[in-house]
Design an enzyme around this catalytic site. Structure first.
Site, PDB file in Angstrom:
ATOM      1  N   LYS A 219       0.863  -1.244   0.136  1.00  7.30           N
ATOM      2  CA  LYS A 219      -0.099  -0.048  -0.048  1.00  7.30           C
ATOM      3  C   LYS A 219       1.075   1.290  -0.028  1.00  7.30           C
ATOM      4  CE  LYS A 219      -3.952  -1.949   0.140  1.00  7.30           C
ATOM      5  NZ  LYS A 219      -4.965  -1.859  -0.795  1.00  7.30           N
ATOM      6  N   ASP A 247      -0.589  -0.121  -4.433  1.00  2.00           N
ATOM      7  CA  ASP A 247      -1.757   0.179  -4.342  1.00  2.00           C
ATOM      8  C   ASP A 247      -1.975   1.568  -3.874  1.00  2.00           C
ATOM      9  OD1 ASP A 247      -4.500   0.453  -4.263  1.00  2.00           O
ATOM     10  OD2 ASP A 247      -4.816  -1.601  -3.376  1.00  2.00           O
ATOM     11  N   GLU A 273      -2.155   0.342  -8.643  1.00  5.37           N
ATOM     12  CA  GLU A 273      -3.638   0.026  -8.535  1.00  5.37           C
ATOM     13  C   GLU A 273      -4.168   1.252  -7.928  1.00  5.37           C
ATOM     14  OE1 GLU A 273      -4.238  -3.659  -6.624  1.00  5.37           O
ATOM     15  OE2 GLU A 273      -6.201  -2.863  -5.550  1.00  5.37           O
ATOM     16  N   GLU A 296     -11.749  -2.087  -8.403  1.00  5.81           N
ATOM     17  CA  GLU A 296     -12.624  -2.350  -7.034  1.00  5.81           C
ATOM     18  C   GLU A 296     -13.542  -1.261  -6.901  1.00  5.81           C
ATOM     19  OE1 GLU A 296      -8.844  -2.382  -4.595  1.00  5.81           O
ATOM     20  OE2 GLU A 296     -10.133  -1.616  -3.009  1.00  5.81           O
ATOM     21  N   ASP A 319     -14.661  -6.530  -9.297  1.00  6.78           N
ATOM     22  CA  ASP A 319     -15.067  -7.062  -7.618  1.00  6.78           C
ATOM     23  C   ASP A 319     -16.548  -7.693  -7.598  1.00  6.78           C
ATOM     24  OD1 ASP A 319     -14.686  -6.104  -4.541  1.00  6.78           O
ATOM     25  OD2 ASP A 319     -16.790  -5.954  -5.157  1.00  6.78           O
ATOM     26  N   HIS A 346     -10.115  -8.307  -7.811  1.00  5.69           N
ATOM     27  CA  HIS A 346     -10.045  -7.595  -6.248  1.00  5.69           C
ATOM     28  C   HIS A 346     -10.426  -8.578  -5.296  1.00  5.69           C
ATOM     29  CE1 HIS A 346     -11.984  -5.044  -3.135  1.00  5.69           C
ATOM     30  NE2 HIS A 346     -10.705  -4.992  -2.885  1.00  5.69           N
TER      31      HIS A 346
HETATM   32 MG   LIG Z   1      -7.011  -2.349  -3.815  1.00  2.00          MG
END
Ligand SMILES: [Mg+2]
Length: 436
Positions: A219, A247, A273, A296, A319, A346
């Protein structure tokens, strides 16, 4: 078989206590679900289960939206729904009055997906097949009959869809047995949550490697210095041959995304992402020289259509309950196939791994016929609450075997984590302010 009742519950897990799930946009989520049970008059007590993933506060809004659909579902026979699934889907997504509070987006569309997926769970259980197998056994014409093509016929017609679904049909049994033996490739997000310390990141990378993981996600997006340091740590631990995804969870403006990623490219990210707003199709196209993955929070098939048309994404991250359930996901899988964009679903949250594995299996067997550049997200939280949790082997999803959509939760878990009355919430005495 008649659907005789719909029960919806507000189920929340206090994941914010450990910062599991923390990222640049959601610093302390409580992984939650608006959880639907469809009751039936089946003598064996068959039920359909479905959920929409939420992030804590606000689940009650989705619960209310699901209640608003009740009269469209209760009283219908399963046969009448699945006999013309396209019309049923449209009766929810384009309901004459409820449509105004969407359309096909936000809380009302999350509600649609919980109900649609619960119907699919019931359907698959009635057919005694896991959902992926139910789909794989359908003819191309049957699959096409599930999809509402409104708004997408300019890029994908029913006829083209039949052509795509027929292309690799002769060899699908080979792919099915390959999946049964080897499973579907996955990557882990469990090591790289933004709220984790450097030490914890390092430890989790080592644990991940020894558990057989070869692809890791980090992340990013809050502080550039932190991202550089943490990306360095993860590369030290996993080396340079394994894949590293990044992401940003929509935290950047378009120009920030481009300049920030210039600093991070030296860590060889496989993709970035959600670099910016999920609605900004042109923005993604501007960032696209960097490999972009998103989906997502792409609210419907129209956004995906435009992302494909503009060549704005290198990876399509459907998603299971952001789109309006199985039927709309199928539309996106087929558009992705037409544009040659690999689908990397996702997952995570609560129940999303259980859900999306079915789409990955179906996509490989019946649509894409390829595993190249395809990988499903995996997060190791909350699986213990499901009756039939995902089965992972050497960093791969094994095809689910139990009939249904794998999303049914254990009754004890539902009781314990129901908000705010469940034992878990009483016990931990958390201060969580519900929206009045
Ligand atoms: Mg994500």
């Amino acid at each position: 078989m008649k659907i005789t009742g719909l029960v919806v519950r507000n189920i929340r897990f206090p994941t914010s206590k450990t910062l599991a799930g923390s990222d640049a946009m959601h610093p302390c989520p409580d992984y939650s679900a608006a959880y639907v049970t469809l009751k039936t008059n089946s003598p064996s007590g068959l039920e359909g289960h479905g959920l929409t993933f939420t992030s804590g506060r606000g689940t009650e809004v989705v619960v209310a939206a699901i209640q608003a659909f009740k009269t469209i579902v209760v009283g219908r026979s399963l046969e009448s729904i699945v006999g013309d699934f396209r019309s049923f889907w449209r009766s929810l997504a384009s309901e004459g009055q409820l449509r105004w509070i969407g359309p096909e987006k936000g809380a009302i569309h999350l509600a649609t997906s919980a109900i649609v997926n619960a119907v699919w769970d019931l359907y698959a259980k009635a057919e005694n097949k896991p959902l992926w197998k139910l789909l794989v056994d359908m003819t191309p014409e049957q699959i096409v009959g599930l999809i509402d093509f409104r708004y997408i016929t300019d890029v994908l017609t029913p006829e083209e869809s039949i052509e795509i679904l027929s292309r690799n049909r002769a060899t699908r049994a080979e792919r099915e047995s390959e999946l049964m033996r080897q499973g579907y490739p996955a990557y882990t997000t469990s090591a790289g949550w933004l709220g984790y310390s450097d030490e914890k990141l390092r430890t989790l990378c080592r644990e991940g490697l020894s558990a057989g993981w070869t692809q890791f996600k980090l992340k990013v997006g809050a502080e550039l210095d932190d991202d550089v340091r943490r990306a360095g740590i993860i590369r030290e631990e996993i080396g340079w041959d394994r894949k590293l995804m990044m992401d940003a969870n929509e935290v950047w403006d378009v120009n920030t995304a481009i300049s920030w990623m210039k600093e991070l490219t030296r860590f060889k990210p496989w993709w970035i992402e959600e670099p910016t707003s999920p609605d900004d199709v042109l923005g993604h196209a501007a960032i696209a020289p960097i490999a972009v993955a998103t989906g997502e929070q792409c609210q419907n098939r129209v956004i995906f259509k435009q992302l494909f048309q503009l060549n704005a994404i290198r990876f399509c991250q459907i998603d299971a309950c952001r789109l309006g359930g199985v039927n709309e996901v199928l539309a996106v899988l087929l558009m992705a196939a037409k544009f040659g964009v690999p689908v990397c679903p996702h997952a995570g949250g609560v129940g999303l791994c259980e859900y999306v594995q079915h789409f990955a299996m179906f996509d490989y067997i019946s649509v894409s016929a390829s595993l190249e550049n395809r990988v499903v997200e995996y997060i190791d939280h909350l699986h213990e609450h499901f009756k039939h949790p995902v089965v992972m082997k050497h960093g791969r999803y094994m095809p689910p075997q139990a009939p249904g959509f794998s999303i049914e939760m254990r009754p004890q878990s539902l009781d314990e984590y129901e908000f705010p009355s469940g034992k878990a919430w009483q016990q931990w005495n958390r201060t969580v302010s519900a929206i009045p």
